[in-house]
Design a protein around this motif. Structure first.
Motif, short mmCIF file in Angstrom:
data_model
loop_
_atom_site.label_atom_id
_atom_site.label_comp_id
_atom_site.label_asym_id
_atom_site.label_seq_id
_atom_site.Cartn_x
_atom_site.Cartn_y
_atom_site.Cartn_z
N GLN A 127 0.94 -1.27 0.14
CA GLN A 127 -0.12 -0.08 -0.15
C GLN A 127 0.70 1.44 0.07
OE1 GLN A 127 -2.65 -0.93 3.37
NE2 GLN A 127 -4.27 -0.72 2.15
N VAL A 128 0.21 2.32 -0.32
CA VAL A 128 1.08 3.70 -0.51
C VAL A 128 -0.07 4.63 0.06
CG1 VAL A 128 -0.01 4.03 -2.68
CG2 VAL A 128 1.80 5.61 -1.93
N TRP A 129 0.43 5.58 1.20
CA TRP A 129 -0.39 6.69 1.57
C TRP A 129 0.21 7.95 0.90
CZ3 TRP A 129 0.37 2.18 4.10
CH2 TRP A 129 -0.57 1.53 4.92
N ALA A 130 -0.58 9.02 0.61
CA ALA A 130 -0.36 10.24 0.22
C ALA A 130 -0.87 11.14 1.24
CB ALA A 130 -0.91 10.17 -1.21
N TYR A 131 0.15 12.12 1.86
CA TYR A 131 -0.39 13.41 2.44
C TYR A 131 0.00 14.71 1.91
CZ TYR A 131 -0.56 9.79 6.27
OH TYR A 131 -1.00 8.59 6.96
N ALA A 132 -1.12 15.59 2.04
CA ALA A 132 -0.86 16.76 1.50
C ALA A 132 -1.11 17.83 2.71
CB ALA A 132 -1.77 17.20 0.33
N GLY A 133 -0.18 18.69 2.94
CA GLY A 133 -0.34 19.46 4.13
C GLY A 133 -0.55 18.92 5.56
N GLY A 134 0.11 17.68 5.57
CA GLY A 134 -0.06 16.79 6.74
C GLY A 134 -1.43 15.97 7.17
N ILE A 144 -0.28 -0.25 -4.27
CA ILE A 144 0.67 0.76 -5.19
C ILE A 144 0.66 0.56 -6.63
CG2 ILE A 144 3.24 0.57 -5.43
CD1 ILE A 144 3.70 -0.10 -2.45
N GLY A 145 0.24 -0.66 -6.89
CA GLY A 145 -0.05 -1.17 -8.36
C GLY A 145 -1.17 -0.32 -9.12
N ASP A 146 -2.27 0.20 -8.13
CA ASP A 146 -3.47 1.01 -8.55
C ASP A 146 -2.92 2.39 -8.86
OD1 ASP A 146 -5.00 -1.14 -8.52
OD2 ASP A 146 -5.96 -0.82 -6.39
N GLU A 147 -2.19 3.14 -7.94
CA GLU A 147 -1.51 4.35 -8.21
C GLU A 147 -0.40 4.46 -8.86
OE1 GLU A 147 -1.47 8.52 -6.76
OE2 GLU A 147 -3.05 6.91 -6.82
N PHE A 148 0.38 3.50 -9.06
CA PHE A 148 1.57 3.53 -9.83
C PHE A 148 1.60 2.22 -10.78
CE2 PHE A 148 2.66 6.08 -6.29
CZ PHE A 148 2.93 7.22 -6.66
N PRO A 149 0.79 2.20 -11.89
CA PRO A 149 0.77 0.74 -12.54
C PRO A 149 2.02 0.36 -13.12
CG PRO A 149 -0.96 2.30 -13.34
CD PRO A 149 -0.06 3.20 -12.60
N GLY A 154 6.33 -4.05 -1.75
CA GLY A 154 7.54 -4.46 -0.99
C GLY A 154 8.63 -3.66 -1.53
N LEU A 155 8.55 -2.26 -1.66
CA LEU A 155 9.65 -1.82 -2.16
C LEU A 155 10.52 -1.31 -1.28
CD1 LEU A 155 7.35 1.10 -3.94
CD2 LEU A 155 8.91 -0.67 -5.36
#
Length: 449
Positions: A127-134, A144-149, A154-155
């Motif tokens: 999974q990946v979490w994205a934060y903007a302004g905290g 991760i594969g959905d956001e970055f095909p 496991g990076l």
């Protein structure tokens, strides 16, 4: 050239120390959360553990305000805006939804895409979490594969690559000995193998250069080919971690006031080059002034200008070249991606520029006129002439200066802990008294008064 004065963040304080021992390998499973509002860490015991031989980071990134983040286990360390010492706290104190170790981290800078611009991406497992302004962005966490095909989970590491260095808006993902290059525009992924680089525990872009962190060591690499220049790997504790008695020439912790952005020590030379990058020199250290997003940090000057040793007395840029004056000699470096010394230099200052000595020097944007300051006098040199000759002595309203530069915002003279600003050479020469002094530390460093 032509960087606004407001962008001058005099960078000092390279200090990335932390707290408890670092583990080289990433933990296999997320750990537990920690209470919020933890006190900053950074006593002598913590620092001695950090500076041991088992150090390393899980991930590294820069925030939108230039704070450098280093992740290890369930904690994160950042350079403190209050001074040169770093501080650490639990992940959950900054990112409530995230527990346990972070596999990789990066910040995306895309002004044309406000939904992504300045977002901090934290990767964990699949999974990946994205934060903007905290704040966690809607729709996250995601696979991760959905956001970055095409990018696996496991990076090990990730870093954004800017168009001027990669030819397009790209993200480099590292997993084992494989590198996945993701094009943000086309949403396509290409896979590479860079055996000469090796696996990366963390990756970082800083001042247009790319670094692969491996345990207590790091390598600089070309983000297109993966090639590593000579002289690597190097030890993190000599560059990125403030370990006592270590550093380039026993720098970092032993740099003392010279490496403290809020100290009032004078700068020995300041330069704005043809690309708009602004540098200041002090005590063998180099400070990048124009790129606040890369944080307030010092770096050994030889890292950017190979072979450069000793104090720099004056510096200026012209025609894609940087001139660095030391005593009665001058060295010339080709500007661009990195700096390469011109063969045959250093040469005598008198032979190259027609002056015997220089306390400061500057050229203005688009001009071939060099102004050289010595004491309370200034002389003009036409850089298009061969050989070059200095003009008549011109009286200054200052008894002397430590450094000088010229941008689209005018001329800046540096003296002690103050700087003085003039709109033009004519104004500088036309006044009898110096302009009002302004504090370098307060105005340009954002330090407490």
């Amino acid at each position: 050239m032509g960087v606004p004065a407001a962008a001058l963040c005099l960078a000092a304080a390279l200090a990335l120390g932390c707290a408890r021992p670092l583990t080289h390998r990433k933990p296999d499973a997320p750990g537990g959360g920690h209470p919020h509002g933890a006190e900053p860490l950074g006593n002598d015991t913590d620092l001695s553990q950090l500076c041991g031989d088992k150090g390393g980071f899980d991930a590294a990134a820069l925030t939108e305000n230039g704070t450098m983040l280093f992740f290890r286990g369930t904690e994160v360390w950042e350079t403190s805006p209050r001074g040169p010492l770093p501080h650490g706290h639990p992940l959950a104190a900054s990112w409530l939804e995230l527990e346990g170790p972070v596999d990789a981290a990066l910040r995306i800078h895309r002004r044309e895409h406000p939904e992504e611009h300045q977002s901090l991406y934290l990767f964990q497992g699949e999974q990946v979490w994205a934060y903007a302004g905290g704040q966690l962005r809607p729709g996250f966490p995601r696979r991760i594969g959905d956001e970055f095909p095409g990018v696996p989970g496991g990076l090990d590491a990730a870093v954004e690559c800017h168009p001027e260095e990669c030819g397009g808006e790209t993200i480099l993902f590292f997993k084992g000995d494989k590198v996945f290059s993701f094009d943000l525009a086309s949403r396509m992924t290409k896979q590479h193998t860079w055996p000469w680089l090796g696996p990366c525990d963390a990756a970082l872009r800083w001042l247009e250069r790319y670094y692969c962190l491996q345990g207590t060591q790091f390598q600089r690499f070309d983000p297109v080919t993966g090639e590593v220049p000579p002289g690597y790997p190097r030890d993190l504790r000599d560059y990125f971690i403030a370990c006592p008695g270590r550093g380039h020439g026993h720098g970092n912790a032993s740099w003392g006031d010279a490496g403290d952005r809020c100290s009032r020590l004078p700068f020995q030379a300041v330069i704005s080059d043809d690309t708009g990058r602004i540098y200041a020199f002090r005590g063998g250290l180099l400070f990048r002034l124009d790129s606040w997003r890369d944080g307030w940090h010092a770096w050994p000057q030889g890292h950017s200008w190979p072979g450069l040793q000793g104090d720099v007395d004056a510096a200026f840029a012209w025609d894609g070249r940087t001139y660095l004056i030391q005593g009665s000699q001058v060295s010339i470096y080709l500007s661009g991606q990195g700096h390469r010394q011109v063969e045959g230099y250093p040469k005598a200052l008198q032979d190259e520029l027609g002056v015997p000595v220089a306390d400061a020097a500057f050229t203005c944007p688009g001009s071939a006129e060099l102004y050289v300051i010595a004491g309370n006098r200034m002389r003009r040199v036409d850089l298009t002439q061969t050989p070059r000759h200095a003009g008549e002595l011109l009286q200054l309203p200052h008894d002397g200066v430590d450094g000088a530069m010229c941008t689209a915002d005018g001329i800046f003279l540096f003296r002690g802990d103050s700087y003085y600003q003039y709109r033009s050479v004519d104004e500088l020469l036309g006044v009898r008294q110096p302009a009002p002094p302004k504090s370098i530390a307060v105005d340009l460093f954002h330090c407490p008064q």
